[in-house]
Design an enzyme around this catalytic site. Sequence first.
Site, PDB file in Angstrom:
ATOM      1  N   TYR A 138       0.865  -1.180   0.000  1.00  0.00           N
ATOM      2  CA  TYR A 138       0.000   0.000   0.000  1.00  0.00           C
ATOM      3  C   TYR A 138       0.904   1.233   0.000  1.00  0.00           C
ATOM      4  O   TYR A 138       1.555   1.528   1.004  1.00  0.00           O
ATOM      5  CB  TYR A 138      -0.926  -0.029   1.221  1.00  0.00           C
ATOM      6  CG  TYR A 138      -1.804   1.199   1.430  1.00  0.00           C
ATOM      7  CD1 TYR A 138      -2.043   2.127   0.427  1.00  0.00           C
ATOM      8  CD2 TYR A 138      -2.406   1.408   2.665  1.00  0.00           C
ATOM      9  CE1 TYR A 138      -2.842   3.238   0.643  1.00  0.00           C
ATOM     10  CE2 TYR A 138      -3.228   2.503   2.895  1.00  0.00           C
ATOM     11  CZ  TYR A 138      -3.427   3.420   1.883  1.00  0.00           C
ATOM     12  OH  TYR A 138      -4.231   4.518   2.100  1.00  0.00           O
ATOM     13  N   LYS A 167      -1.759  -1.347  -3.839  1.00  0.00           N
ATOM     14  CA  LYS A 167      -2.615  -0.183  -4.019  1.00  0.00           C
ATOM     15  C   LYS A 167      -1.703   1.022  -4.094  1.00  0.00           C
ATOM     16  O   LYS A 167      -0.881   1.241  -3.195  1.00  0.00           O
ATOM     17  CB  LYS A 167      -3.580  -0.032  -2.848  1.00  0.00           C
ATOM     18  CG  LYS A 167      -4.373   1.273  -2.852  1.00  0.00           C
ATOM     19  CD  LYS A 167      -5.120   1.500  -1.544  1.00  0.00           C
ATOM     20  CE  LYS A 167      -5.831   2.844  -1.521  1.00  0.00           C
ATOM     21  NZ  LYS A 167      -6.492   3.138  -0.221  1.00  0.00           N
TER      22      LYS A 167
END
Length: 299
Positions: A138, A167
């Site tokens: 992330y 992400k």
Amino acid sequence: MNTDFIKGVVVPILTPIDGEERIDEARLRDQVDYVIDGGVSGILAFGSNGEFYMVEEDEMERGLKIMVDQAAGRVPVYFGIGAIRTQKCCRLAKMAVANGAAGVSVLQPMFLKPTYDELFQHFKAIAESVPGTPMLLYNNPGRVGYTLTADLVDALAHQVENIVGMKDTSGDITLTAEFIRRTRDVGFKVFGGKDTLLYASLCHGAVGGVCTAANFMPELITDVYNKFVAGDLPGSLEAQFKLNPVRLAMDPASFPVAAKDMAALRGRDVGAPYRPSLPTPEGPAKEGFRRTMSEAGLI
């Protein structure tokens, strides 16, 4: 390892709490049903908009159990990890897997600014603590103060078997495209992390997006994705343009309260944020919520 399920619109689900700042089970179960009925492809427990930094480990475990139970296999539930210490991240990852998480998502350590080698070993150790479980990186430079580099992501994707995606919330579409380009040979799954760039991320080969807006307008953000994968690119772009003013209206408010405020404007009972955050007061920001949501036909 099967990673076919890692795609679509994943919602960093809000964490409803009661007056004692305990997770409100009934409202959390209702929110799980709401986003699934709205068409999301997955749920991320304790992401940034889930206020992970406010929640103690025992509450995280209780909340995850509730979400997994309520989702009942309809969509995968991922578990977000935002701790700084490697050992704590490994402990949370093991807890998540033991309680039914389909995968874990790990934010780069905040406050510190680790070297390339420190980050590589950090992420590698967490992945190795849960072998056989998909792990997503992330990247959120706006919150932690530095970005994951394309070189680092390239190395992790090619050298650590169960680091299978990420992400990217950098907002830098060139960087997102580089993450995708450099890892596509190993089927690495990149999600866009900015709601306003979902269409652009998909155009570059992202598998979907982790989208805050799915908490209060899931039908609109999933429309961007569904039309894109169906080949209706003009329709997908128009859905993106319809979404963007609402999402941008969140920015003048304090993070992360705007998502709960907008949910409340749609009649969702998701409660207040954890203190010290407070609901957005009446004024220009709140007026912006109402105006843009009304223009989008949401209220």
